[in-house]
Design a protein around this motif. Structure first.
Motif, PDB file in Angstrom:
ATOM      1  N   ASN A 232       0.818  -1.214   0.000  1.00  0.00           N
ATOM      2  CA  ASN A 232       0.000   0.000   0.000  1.00  0.00           C
ATOM      3  C   ASN A 232       0.848   1.259   0.000  1.00  0.00           C
ATOM      4  OD1 ASN A 232      -2.395  -1.471  -0.020  1.00  0.00           O
ATOM      5  ND2 ASN A 232      -2.439  -1.644   2.209  1.00  0.00           N
ATOM      6  N   ALA A 235       2.012   1.912  -3.536  1.00  0.00           N
ATOM      7  CA  ALA A 235       0.946   2.509  -4.346  1.00  0.00           C
ATOM      8  C   ALA A 235       0.714   3.969  -3.974  1.00  0.00           C
ATOM      9  CB  ALA A 235      -0.341   1.707  -4.165  1.00  0.00           C
ATOM     10  N   GLN A 239       0.707   7.814  -6.081  1.00  0.00           N
ATOM     11  CA  GLN A 239      -0.390   8.768  -6.063  1.00  0.00           C
ATOM     12  C   GLN A 239       0.045  10.147  -5.570  1.00  0.00           C
ATOM     13  OE1 GLN A 239      -2.878   5.991  -3.743  1.00  0.00           O
ATOM     14  NE2 GLN A 239      -4.413   6.194  -5.346  1.00  0.00           N
ATOM     15  N   GLU A 252      -4.988  -5.633  -5.413  1.00  0.00           N
ATOM     16  CA  GLU A 252      -6.306  -5.169  -5.007  1.00  0.00           C
ATOM     17  C   GLU A 252      -6.498  -3.670  -5.250  1.00  0.00           C
ATOM     18  OE1 GLU A 252      -3.553  -5.031  -1.421  1.00  0.00           O
ATOM     19  OE2 GLU A 252      -3.989  -6.416  -3.073  1.00  0.00           O
ATOM     20  N   GLN A 253      -5.391  -2.953  -5.531  1.00  0.00           N
ATOM     21  CA  GLN A 253      -5.505  -1.522  -5.783  1.00  0.00           C
ATOM     22  C   GLN A 253      -5.401  -1.175  -7.274  1.00  0.00           C
ATOM     23  OE1 GLN A 253      -3.565   1.341  -3.384  1.00  0.00           O
ATOM     24  NE2 GLN A 253      -3.646   0.131  -1.515  1.00  0.00           N
ATOM     25  N   LEU A 256      -8.197   1.146  -8.533  1.00  0.00           N
ATOM     26  CA  LEU A 256      -8.066   2.504  -7.998  1.00  0.00           C
ATOM     27  C   LEU A 256      -6.995   3.287  -8.744  1.00  0.00           C
ATOM     28  CD1 LEU A 256      -8.694   4.657  -5.816  1.00  0.00           C
ATOM     29  CD2 LEU A 256      -6.940   3.561  -4.389  1.00  0.00           C
ATOM     30  N   LEU A 257      -5.849   2.654  -8.984  1.00  0.00           N
ATOM     31  CA  LEU A 257      -4.761   3.336  -9.684  1.00  0.00           C
ATOM     32  C   LEU A 257      -5.129   3.599 -11.150  1.00  0.00           C
ATOM     33  CD1 LEU A 257      -1.692   1.403  -8.229  1.00  0.00           C
ATOM     34  CD2 LEU A 257      -2.530   3.645  -7.557  1.00  0.00           C
TER      35      LEU A 257
END
Length: 519
Positions: A232, A235, A239, A252-253, A256-257
């Motif tokens: 996390n 990631a 951002q 799992e992200q 979102l990305l």
């Protein structure tokens, strides 16, 4: 070398101080400075003394070899302009690129090639990559621009081995200055970037090599490889703008990305195989029924979803598809009833207690450990699990000196054939000559059938014969199951849209040949 660090570390200090402000304002990093966030910490900067793919990715910033794999695992000439092979496959003559300088100003020539290769051939240096190159009988300087290598026996994938990132040319002056061990902290090659500094819990930092032989490259000023084990956090750095590139990204992200208009998410093909290995010198893993039972007890499709967000699929054999001479096989099905029956037949109707380690401590590995622990509990196998740090792995698995006293029992790890062919996907893991600490057979598996097939395949140049021999080896390994193949995962990375020319290769190495940023 450290004194040349961007007017020493002052430039890095100012860059890092400015980073927080840039991130807070949503502004990208400085125009020609790039940060690559990676999931693992390199344990050395000596390309000849590591079995870690991510470590060799970092060392490629500084080093080059005679050949190199491009982003698609195709071989191209780098410091060798051409080569010839004798009819018997024993003698290779290489004509070298001229006018190339090492970072310290030393000329690259045939003497540098000989010194570098003689170093890995010398057993007293105890380099982990010795077995990759030990089929060389001698290295001879014919003149400054020509070197001849004679092999002990024909070796089909020899050029593949020389294209591997570990086959890097090191400055003779640097080797003399730092010695066999300390060169690990002072890399001096012919690559696009010069070494600046490495604090082992922080980033490996580099700057553009102004004397690089490939004119117009590199196209950025500074580069930092920053180890970030927590998914996390990696990631989040993308951002906020603290990193331009991250690999691997948390599966799992991914969605979102993908939603960010500043980022691009890339899922690329992989030849990475995820295994559970067993120490066959110890009970109960000396029992083939137990190993087979564990294979049936794990739901690989569910594991792909839980730990890899669906960016993986059950293993289709001992080698992943995409590796030359890989045999496609049906995945081991998930069958708890069958697993219990096999444990009963093997003498363990009530299961047993054991320990499961993983080769890394990133988030995905921790998820795999927890999933396998839960799955095997269903058939009575009670596991204590531990995700190993880099130093722990090196001490407790990779470099443990005596197989008889090795404490590893069940071991989760990944492996890719970084030479692109079956030999390096099989021999380091399954040949009896490869028992740890020589290479990576930490199962301490020994099969005469496999040994003979792998040895014969190395010395033949006939593709049909080679394919038949590798099929024999793979069929035998699948029957014996010293390692249970679990998954082949996709390489999932993400980068800022200002960044280009960074590619995750099928073997999970990273190619930065054309790295650039938009102005």
């Amino acid at each position: 070398m450290q004194q040349s660090s961007f007017s020493s570390s002052s430039r890095w200090l100012s860059a890092l101080l400015g980073l927080a402000a840039l991130a807070a304002s949503g502004t990208a990093l400085a125009a020609r400075d790039v940060v690559l966030a990676i999931g693992y910490q390199p344990e050395t900067l000596d390309p000849y003394n590591t079995n870690s793919t991510i470590t060799t990715a970092v060392t490629k910033s500084f080093y080059e070899g005679l050949f190199q794999f491009d982003k698609d695992l195709k071989i191209r000439n780098v410091l060798a302009e051409s080569h010839d092979m004798s009819k018997d496959g024993l003698v290779y003559t290489f004509r070298l690129r001229t006018g190339v300088k090492f970072h310290d100003g030393t000329d690259f020539d045939a003497h540098a090639v000989k010194l570098t290769l003689d170093r890995v051939l010398n057993r007293e240096n105890k380099l982990l990559r010795h077995n990759q190159f030990n089929r060389m009988a001698r290295v001879e300087v014919l003149n400054a621009d020509t070197v001849r290598i004679t092999l002990k026996e024909p070796f089909g994938p020899f050029i593949n081995s020389l294209a591997h990132a570990s086959a890097a040319m090191i400055s003779p002056a640097a080797l003399k200055k730092w010695g066999n061990k300390d060169i690990a902290f002072h890399p001096v090659g012919t690559g696009p970037f010069e070494f600046v500094e490495w604090k082992q819990t922080d980033a490996v930092k580099a700057k553009k090599f102004d004397g690089y032989w490939k004119k117009g490259y590199p196209k950025i000023d500074t580069l930092a490889w920053k180890p970030v084990p927590e998914n996390n956090t990696r990631a989040a750095m993308l951002q906020t703008g603290e990193a331009d590139f991250a690999f691997p990204i948390p599966y799992e992200q991914a969605q979102l990305l993908k939603a960010s208009n500043k980022l691009e998410v890339v899922a690329s093909p992989s030849i990475m195989m995820r295994f559970l290995a067993f120490n066959m010198l110890h009970k109960p893993y000396d029992n083939p029924k137990v190993r087979e039972a564990i294979g049936y007890a794990i739901n690989k499709e569910a594991l792909a979803k839980v730990a890899f967000g669906g960016y993986a699929f059950p293993a289709q054999g001992v080698l992943p598809q995409g590796v030359q001479f890989a045999e496609k096989m049906a995945p081991i099905p998930y069958d708890v009833k069958k697993a219990r029956e096999l444990l009963k037949e093997g003498g363990y109707p009530d299961g047993f207690e054991s320990v499961l380690w993983s080769s890394s401590n990133n988030t995905s590995s921790q998820k795999v450990l927890q999933f396998v622990q839960q799955q095997l509990a269903q058939v009575g196998i009670r596991l204590q699990v531990q995700a190993l740090e880099v130093g722990q792995r090196a001490e407790m698995v990779d470099a443990w000196p005596d197989p008889k006293t090795a404490k590893v029992r069940m071991y989760y790890s990944g492996w890719s054939s970084s030479t692109g062919e079956a030999d390096w996907g099989l021999r380091p893991l399954f040949a009896s000559e490869s028992w740890a600490p020589k290479l990576n057979n930490m199962s301490f598996y020994k099969s005469e059938v496999v040994d003979q097939a792998l040895a014969k395949a190395l010395t033949t140049v006939d593709a049909k014969e080679k394919a038949a021999l590798y099929k024999i080896a793979q069929d035998e390994i699948r029957k014996d199951l010293p390692r249970v193949p679990l998954l082949t995962d996709q390489n999932l990375s993400a980068h800022s849209k200002r960044l280009s020319g960074v590619h995750v290769m099928p073997d999970a190495n990273i190619n930065i040949d054309a790295i650039a940023v938009a102005h």
